[in-house]
Design an enzyme around this catalytic site. Structure first.
Site, PDB file in Angstrom:
ATOM      1  N   ASN A  13       0.864  -1.183   0.000  1.00 39.79           N
ATOM      2  CA  ASN A  13       0.000   0.000   0.000  1.00 39.79           C
ATOM      3  C   ASN A  13       0.902   1.236   0.000  1.00 39.79           C
ATOM      4  OD1 ASN A  13      -1.754   2.089   0.587  1.00 39.79           O
ATOM      5  ND2 ASN A  13      -2.199   1.412   2.682  1.00 39.79           N
ATOM      6  N   LYS A  15       0.093   4.281  -0.243  1.00 34.46           N
ATOM      7  CA  LYS A  15      -0.547   5.483   0.331  1.00 34.46           C
ATOM      8  C   LYS A  15      -0.343   6.664  -0.641  1.00 34.46           C
ATOM      9  CE  LYS A  15       0.076   3.349   4.757  1.00 34.46           C
ATOM     10  NZ  LYS A  15       0.145   3.469   6.195  1.00 34.46           N
ATOM     11  N   HIS A  98      -9.385   1.351   5.511  1.00 37.12           N
ATOM     12  CA  HIS A  98      -8.067   1.589   6.107  1.00 37.12           C
ATOM     13  C   HIS A  98      -8.197   2.601   7.255  1.00 37.12           C
ATOM     14  CE1 HIS A  98      -3.925   2.789   6.667  1.00 37.12           C
ATOM     15  NE2 HIS A  98      -3.600   1.658   6.077  1.00 37.12           N
ATOM     16  N   GLU A 100      -6.456   4.999   8.172  1.00 35.20           N
ATOM     17  CA  GLU A 100      -6.220   6.411   7.833  1.00 35.20           C
ATOM     18  C   GLU A 100      -7.477   7.038   7.233  1.00 35.20           C
ATOM     19  OE1 GLU A 100      -2.635   5.713   5.608  1.00 35.20           O
ATOM     20  OE2 GLU A 100      -1.635   5.231   7.504  1.00 35.20           O
ATOM     21  N   GLU A 167      -5.136  -4.879  11.021  1.00 36.59           N
ATOM     22  CA  GLU A 167      -4.071  -3.893  11.200  1.00 36.59           C
ATOM     23  C   GLU A 167      -4.308  -3.125  12.496  1.00 36.59           C
ATOM     24  OE1 GLU A 167      -2.213  -2.669   7.206  1.00 36.59           O
ATOM     25  OE2 GLU A 167      -4.012  -1.487   7.420  1.00 36.59           O
ATOM     26  N   GLY A 173       2.685   2.424  10.751  1.00 29.83           N
ATOM     27  CA  GLY A 173       3.634   3.520  10.562  1.00 29.83           C
ATOM     28  C   GLY A 173       4.396   3.901  11.816  1.00 29.83           C
ATOM     29  N   SER A 208       3.570  -1.947  10.317  1.00 31.13           N
ATOM     30  CA  SER A 208       5.036  -1.984  10.475  1.00 31.13           C
ATOM     31  C   SER A 208       5.660  -3.326  10.105  1.00 31.13           C
ATOM     32  CB  SER A 208       5.433  -1.574  11.896  1.00 31.13           C
ATOM     33  OG  SER A 208       5.067  -0.224  12.123  1.00 31.13           O
TER      34      SER A 208
END
Ligand code: PGA
Length: 250
Positions: A13, A15, A98, A100, A167, A173, A208
Site C-alpha cells: 500500500n 498510500k 483503512h 487512515e 491492522e 507507521g 510496520s
C-alpha cells in the site's frame, strides 16, 4: 499458515506516495518474476499511477489494487473514482476501511459497507481493513471493535471475493508491531468471527511489517499474508518481504 490451498498475499500500500518516473523504475527493479510459487503479490499505488502501472505489473504476474473507491459506478460525484473505473484501469483489489480513511476522512462502517457492495458489483475484490486503537486494546475492547467492523459482512459476504487485513492502528507507521502472541490470538478471533458470518477468506496482518520481522509474522497460524505500507515503497525491501513470505509458506 491456514487455508492449505490458498496462496498468501503480500500487498504493498503506497498510500499518497509515488510519481510516474519512480514508479516505472520500481517496476523495473522488481525483475522478471517477482511472485514466487506460493505467494501472490499486489501493489496499490495512488490512483494516478493505476493505468500506467497496470500493463507492466500484469506482465510480471503482480496484481494491481486501489486504495479507496466511491460507492457509485458513475455520475455527478465530482472528484470521485468509481469501482468500474478501477476495473477499467486493471485493478483486481481495492483497499476499504483503512484506518487512515476511518480516522482522517471519517469513513464509518456504514459507508465502508456501501463501498464494499459497489466494489463487488464491479467485480473487484475488497481488502477490508480492521483494527483497534491502542486505548481500545488497553481497555480489553479489541474483539468488540473487530466484531463491529466485521459486522458489515453480515448476510452479504458469502461466496464473495474478499480478503481481510487485521491492522492494529497503533502498529501502523509506528515501527511497533503486534507480538506474535497478539497476532495469533487476534487472527484466531477474526477467523472465528468470519466463519460465523459465512466467510472463509484470507486474513492478512498489517502494521510496520518490515523485511526483518516479516517471516516471524507471516509464520503465525492464521496469518495468510501482509499488507505493507512504508516498507513497500522501496522495491528491494518489498522484495525481501515477498521472499520472507515464500519461506514462511514453504
Ligand atoms: P505500515 O502501514 O507498514 O507503514 O505500518 C501499513 C498499512 O497502513 O497498511
Amino acid at each position: 499458515m491456514s487455508g492449505a490451498e490458498r496462496r498468501c498475499l503480500v500487498a504493498g500500500n503506497w498510500k499518497m506516495n509515488g510519481l510516474l518516473e519512480d514508479a516505472m523504475a520500481y517496476v523495473a527493479e522488481l525483475g522478471e518474476n517477482p511472485a514466487p510459487e506460493h505467494v501472490e503479490v499486489a501493489i496499490m499505488p495512488p490512483f494516478t499511477l493505476l493505468h500506467p502501472m497496470s500493463g507492466p505489473l500484469s506482465e510480471k504476474g503482480v496484481r494491481l489494487g486501489a486504495q479507496s473507491v466511491y460507492f457509485e459506478q458513475k455520475g455527478a460525484f465530482t472528484g470521485s473514482i468509481s469501482p468500474l473505473m478501477l476495473r477499467d484501469a486493471g485493478c483486481h483489489y481495492v483497499i476499504l476501511g483503512h484506518s487512515e480513511r476511518r480516522d482522517i476522512i471519517h469513513e464509518d462502517n456504514a459507508l465502508i459497507r456501501k463501498k464494499m457492495l459497489a466494489a463487488w458489483q464491479a467485480g473487484l475484490e475488497p481488502i477490508l481493513c480492521i483494527g483497534e486503537h491502542l486505548e481500545e486494546r488497553e481497555a480489553g475492547k479489541t474483539n468488540d471493535v473487530l466484531r463491529e467492523q466485521l459486522a458489515i459482512l453480515e448476510g452479504v459476504a458469502e461466496n464473495k471475493p474478499l480478503t481481510v487485513a487485521y491492522e492494529p492502528v497503533w502498529a501502523i507507521g509506528t515501527g511497533r508491531t503486534a507480538t506474535p502472541e497478539q497476532v495469533v490470538e487476534t487472527h484466531a478471533f477474526v477467523h472465528e468471527e468470519l466463519a460465523r458470518l459465512g466467510c472463509d477468506c484470507r486474513v492478512l496482518y498489517g502494521g510496520s511489517v518490515k523485511p526483518d520481522n516479516a517471516e516471524a509474522l507471516l509464520a503465525c497460524p492464521g496469518v495468510e499474508g501482509a499488507l505493507v505500507g512504508g516498507a513497500s515503497l522501496q522495491a528491494d525491501s518489498f522484495m525481501r518481504i515477498i521472499e520472507a513470505a515464500a519461506r514462511a509458506a514453504g
